[in-house]
Design a protein around this motif. Structure first.
Motif, PDB file in Angstrom:
ATOM      1  N   VAL A   1      -6.016  -1.925   3.084  1.00 29.68           N
ATOM      2  CA  VAL A   1      -5.845  -3.372   2.916  1.00 29.68           C
ATOM      3  C   VAL A   1      -4.477  -3.554   2.267  1.00 29.68           C
ATOM      4  CG1 VAL A   1      -6.687  -5.490   1.841  1.00 29.68           C
ATOM      5  CG2 VAL A   1      -8.329  -3.796   2.686  1.00 29.68           C
ATOM      6  N   ILE A   2      -3.579  -4.205   2.990  1.00 28.77           N
ATOM      7  CA  ILE A   2      -2.176  -4.305   2.566  1.00 28.77           C
ATOM      8  C   ILE A   2      -1.819  -5.779   2.326  1.00 28.77           C
ATOM      9  CG2 ILE A   2       0.216  -3.855   3.247  1.00 28.77           C
ATOM     10  CD1 ILE A   2      -0.807  -1.537   4.997  1.00 28.77           C
ATOM     11  N   ASN A   3      -1.258  -6.047   1.154  1.00 27.66           N
ATOM     12  CA  ASN A   3      -0.914  -7.417   0.775  1.00 27.66           C
ATOM     13  C   ASN A   3       0.558  -7.551   0.448  1.00 27.66           C
ATOM     14  OD1 ASN A   3      -3.447  -9.020   0.704  1.00 27.66           O
ATOM     15  ND2 ASN A   3      -4.095  -7.330  -0.617  1.00 27.66           N
ATOM     16  N   GLY A   4       1.163  -8.608   0.959  1.00 23.31           N
ATOM     17  CA  GLY A   4       2.590  -8.831   0.793  1.00 23.31           C
ATOM     18  C   GLY A   4       2.949  -9.645  -0.438  1.00 23.31           C
ATOM     19  N   PRO A   5       4.164 -10.189  -0.443  1.00 22.24           N
ATOM     20  CA  PRO A   5       4.742 -10.789  -1.637  1.00 22.24           C
ATOM     21  C   PRO A   5       3.980 -11.994  -2.189  1.00 22.24           C
ATOM     22  CG  PRO A   5       6.091 -11.239   0.300  1.00 22.24           C
ATOM     23  CD  PRO A   5       5.086 -10.208   0.698  1.00 22.24           C
ATOM     24  N   ASN A   6       3.945 -12.029  -3.508  1.00 26.90           N
ATOM     25  CA  ASN A   6       3.370 -13.130  -4.297  1.00 26.90           C
ATOM     26  C   ASN A   6       1.843 -13.154  -4.312  1.00 26.90           C
ATOM     27  OD1 ASN A   6       5.958 -14.318  -5.045  1.00 26.90           O
ATOM     28  ND2 ASN A   6       6.126 -14.851  -2.880  1.00 26.90           N
ATOM     29  N   LEU A   7       1.209 -12.250  -3.573  1.00 23.97           N
ATOM     30  CA  LEU A   7      -0.259 -12.225  -3.622  1.00 23.97           C
ATOM     31  C   LEU A   7      -0.752 -11.644  -4.952  1.00 23.97           C
ATOM     32  CD1 LEU A   7      -0.919 -11.435   0.116  1.00 23.97           C
ATOM     33  CD2 LEU A   7      -1.437 -13.567  -1.075  1.00 23.97           C
TER      34      LEU A   7
ATOM     35  N   MET B   1       0.182 -12.819  -7.569  1.00 24.22           N
ATOM     36  CA  MET B   1       0.160 -14.023  -8.419  1.00 24.22           C
ATOM     37  C   MET B   1      -1.050 -14.921  -8.124  1.00 24.22           C
ATOM     38  SD  MET B   1       2.904 -14.022 -10.376  1.00 24.22           S
ATOM     39  CE  MET B   1       3.385 -15.704 -10.768  1.00 24.22           C
ATOM     40  N   LEU B   2      -1.997 -14.421  -7.326  1.00 17.92           N
ATOM     41  CA  LEU B   2      -3.186 -15.234  -7.022  1.00 17.92           C
ATOM     42  C   LEU B   2      -3.862 -15.641  -8.325  1.00 17.92           C
ATOM     43  CD1 LEU B   2      -4.689 -13.283  -3.982  1.00 17.92           C
ATOM     44  CD2 LEU B   2      -3.718 -15.600  -3.937  1.00 17.92           C
ATOM     45  N   GLY B   3      -4.387 -16.872  -8.348  1.00 12.21           N
ATOM     46  CA  GLY B   3      -5.004 -17.408  -9.563  1.00 12.21           C
ATOM     47  C   GLY B   3      -4.014 -18.237 -10.364  1.00 12.21           C
ATOM     48  N   ILE B   4      -2.714 -17.863 -10.248  1.00 10.36           N
ATOM     49  CA  ILE B   4      -1.646 -18.592 -10.957  1.00 10.36           C
ATOM     50  C   ILE B   4      -0.895 -19.457  -9.948  1.00 10.36           C
ATOM     51  CG2 ILE B   4       0.535 -18.337 -12.228  1.00 10.36           C
ATOM     52  CD1 ILE B   4      -0.614 -15.559 -13.148  1.00 10.36           C
ATOM     53  N   ARG B   5      -0.599 -18.861  -8.778  1.00 11.55           N
ATOM     54  CA  ARG B   5       0.241 -19.549  -7.789  1.00 11.55           C
ATOM     55  C   ARG B   5      -0.577 -20.598  -7.022  1.00 11.55           C
ATOM     56  NH1 ARG B   5       1.027 -16.178  -2.102  1.00 11.55           N
ATOM     57  NH2 ARG B   5       2.595 -17.754  -1.637  1.00 11.55           N
TER      58      ARG B   5
ATOM     59  N   SER C   1      -8.160 -14.397  -9.273  1.00  8.57           N
ATOM     60  CA  SER C   1      -6.972 -13.556  -9.419  1.00  8.57           C
ATOM     61  C   SER C   1      -6.909 -12.464  -8.342  1.00  8.57           C
ATOM     62  CB  SER C   1      -6.978 -12.892 -10.795  1.00  8.57           C
ATOM     63  OG  SER C   1      -8.040 -11.958 -10.854  1.00  8.57           O
ATOM     64  N   TYR C   2      -5.735 -11.777  -8.312  1.00 11.16           N
ATOM     65  CA  TYR C   2      -5.590 -10.641  -7.394  1.00 11.16           C
ATOM     66  C   TYR C   2      -6.594  -9.533  -7.740  1.00 11.16           C
ATOM     67  CZ  TYR C   2      -3.651  -6.913  -4.617  1.00 11.16           C
ATOM     68  OH  TYR C   2      -3.508  -5.893  -3.707  1.00 11.16           O
ATOM     69  N   LYS C   3      -6.824  -9.354  -9.059  1.00 10.19           N
ATOM     70  CA  LYS C   3      -7.807  -8.350  -9.499  1.00 10.19           C
ATOM     71  C   LYS C   3      -9.204  -8.713  -8.954  1.00 10.19           C
ATOM     72  CE  LYS C   3      -9.244  -6.154 -13.825  1.00 10.19           C
ATOM     73  NZ  LYS C   3     -10.405  -6.872 -14.366  1.00 10.19           N
ATOM     74  N   ASP C   4      -9.541 -10.001  -9.007  1.00 13.23           N
ATOM     75  CA  ASP C   4     -10.839 -10.443  -8.458  1.00 13.23           C
ATOM     76  C   ASP C   4     -10.920 -10.100  -6.966  1.00 13.23           C
ATOM     77  OD1 ASP C   4     -11.578 -11.623 -10.905  1.00 13.23           O
ATOM     78  OD2 ASP C   4     -10.745 -13.583 -10.338  1.00 13.23           O
ATOM     79  N   LEU C   5      -9.794 -10.341  -6.247  1.00 15.67           N
ATOM     80  CA  LEU C   5      -9.775 -10.033  -4.813  1.00 15.67           C
ATOM     81  C   LEU C   5     -10.009  -8.536  -4.588  1.00 15.67           C
ATOM     82  CD1 LEU C   5      -9.206 -10.779  -1.820  1.00 15.67           C
ATOM     83  CD2 LEU C   5      -6.778 -10.386  -2.301  1.00 15.67           C
TER      84      LEU C   5
ATOM     85  N   ASP D   1      -8.340   1.659   0.757  1.00 16.18           N
ATOM     86  CA  ASP D   1      -7.132   1.882  -0.033  1.00 16.18           C
ATOM     87  C   ASP D   1      -6.408   0.537  -0.065  1.00 16.18           C
ATOM     88  OD1 ASP D   1      -4.445   2.366  -0.722  1.00 16.18           O
ATOM     89  OD2 ASP D   1      -4.367   4.282   0.313  1.00 16.18           O
ATOM     90  N   ILE D   2      -6.309  -0.064  -1.251  1.00 15.70           N
ATOM     91  CA  ILE D   2      -5.725  -1.408  -1.385  1.00 15.70           C
ATOM     92  C   ILE D   2      -4.310  -1.279  -1.954  1.00 15.70           C
ATOM     93  CG2 ILE D   2      -6.031  -3.719  -2.354  1.00 15.70           C
ATOM     94  CD1 ILE D   2      -8.982  -2.983  -2.880  1.00 15.70           C
ATOM     95  N   PHE D   3      -3.364  -1.993  -1.331  1.00 13.40           N
ATOM     96  CA  PHE D   3      -1.947  -1.888  -1.704  1.00 13.40           C
ATOM     97  C   PHE D   3      -1.326  -3.275  -1.698  1.00 13.40           C
ATOM     98  CE2 PHE D   3       2.526  -1.428  -0.368  1.00 13.40           C
ATOM     99  CZ  PHE D   3       2.987  -0.488  -1.292  1.00 13.40           C
ATOM    100  N   GLN D   4      -0.454  -3.531  -2.690  1.00 16.86           N
ATOM    101  CA  GLN D   4       0.299  -4.794  -2.694  1.00 16.86           C
ATOM    102  C   GLN D   4       1.742  -4.505  -3.054  1.00 16.86           C
ATOM    103  OE1 GLN D   4       1.800  -6.704  -5.463  1.00 16.86           O
ATOM    104  NE2 GLN D   4       2.385  -8.315  -4.028  1.00 16.86           N
ATOM    105  N   SER D   5       2.671  -5.167  -2.368  1.00 19.50           N
ATOM    106  CA  SER D   5       4.080  -5.061  -2.749  1.00 19.50           C
ATOM    107  C   SER D   5       4.803  -6.362  -2.447  1.00 19.50           C
ATOM    108  CB  SER D   5       4.762  -3.918  -1.992  1.00 19.50           C
ATOM    109  OG  SER D   5       6.137  -3.890  -2.345  1.00 19.50           O
ATOM    110  N   ASN D   6       5.824  -6.612  -3.260  1.00 16.30           N
ATOM    111  CA  ASN D   6       6.707  -7.759  -3.020  1.00 16.30           C
ATOM    112  C   ASN D   6       7.913  -7.366  -2.174  1.00 16.30           C
ATOM    113  OD1 ASN D   6       5.116  -9.505  -4.604  1.00 16.30           O
ATOM    114  ND2 ASN D   6       6.037  -8.717  -6.473  1.00 16.30           N
ATOM    115  N   HIS D   7       7.957  -6.084  -1.725  1.00 10.70           N
ATOM    116  CA  HIS D   7       9.152  -5.543  -1.063  1.00 10.70           C
ATOM    117  C   HIS D   7       8.854  -5.141   0.384  1.00 10.70           C
ATOM    118  CE1 HIS D   7      10.918  -5.576  -5.031  1.00 10.70           C
ATOM    119  NE2 HIS D   7       9.786  -5.050  -5.463  1.00 10.70           N
ATOM    120  N   GLU D   8       9.643  -5.679   1.299  1.00  9.74           N
ATOM    121  CA  GLU D   8       9.406  -5.470   2.729  1.00  9.74           C
ATOM    122  C   GLU D   8       9.375  -3.982   3.092  1.00  9.74           C
ATOM    123  OE1 GLU D   8      12.374  -7.394   5.104  1.00  9.74           O
ATOM    124  OE2 GLU D   8      11.095  -7.431   6.881  1.00  9.74           O
TER     125      GLU D   8
END
Ligand code: DQA
Length: 144
Positions: A5-11, A13-17, A26-30, A46-53
């Motif tokens: 499960v791959i998440n891109g930029p600003n995700l 910040m879920l809960g705030i944005r 929040s992202y932790k809740d997700l 395997d869950i991954f998040q990045s703000n970088h392309e």
């Protein structure tokens, strides 16, 4: 079966944005919701998040020969990134595009999705549940 499960930029910040669009969880809740669903369906995730392309491209490439499906929310890179499209095409791992919001009802620039043509399907507009629906889609179609 193993899913990325791959998440891109600003995700992250879920809960705030923009809670009116993306909700107050929040992202932790997700991540917890995704992990629980994987355990319930008896699969590895395997869950991954990045703000970088480039980091997102690296993660997609690392799926080759390693996992059976990808759930990806490329976030803003949905609407701009040929590199992410090409990475999904390169690994040829079954992929589902997800969006928390209903992008079809938002700004014109969100109507373009570069990644969509490389994906099995797109699920959007059902809040965090889109991740559950995408996991179920991949498990039901490609799992044992
Ligand atoms: C999003 C929609 C995108 O347009 C936006 O740039 C995001 C999140 C969604 O999950 O609704 O960051 O992918």
């Amino acid at each position: 079966m193993k899913l990325f499960v791959i998440n891109g930029p600003n995700l992250n910040m879920l809960g705030i944005r923009e809670p009116g669009i993306y909700g107050s969880e929040s992202y932790k809740d997700l991540c917890e919701m995704i992990k629980k669903h994987a355990a319930d369906r008896n699969i590895e995730v395997d869950i991954f998040q990045s703000n970088h392309e480039g980091d997102l491209v690296d993660k997609i490439q690392s799926a080759y020969g390693v996992c059976d499906g990808i759930v990806i929310n490329p976030a803003a890179y949905t609407h701009t990134s040929v590199a992410i499209l090409d990475a999904v095409k390169a690994v040829a791992v079954p992929t589902v595009e997800v969006h928390i919001s209903d992008v079809s009802k938002r700004e014109d620039f969100r109507q373009i999705s570069y990644i969509r043509s490389a994906c099995d399907t797109t699920i959007a507009g059902h809040g965090f549940n889109v991740y559950i629906e995408a996991m179920d889609y991949l498990i039901d179609k490609y799992g044992e």
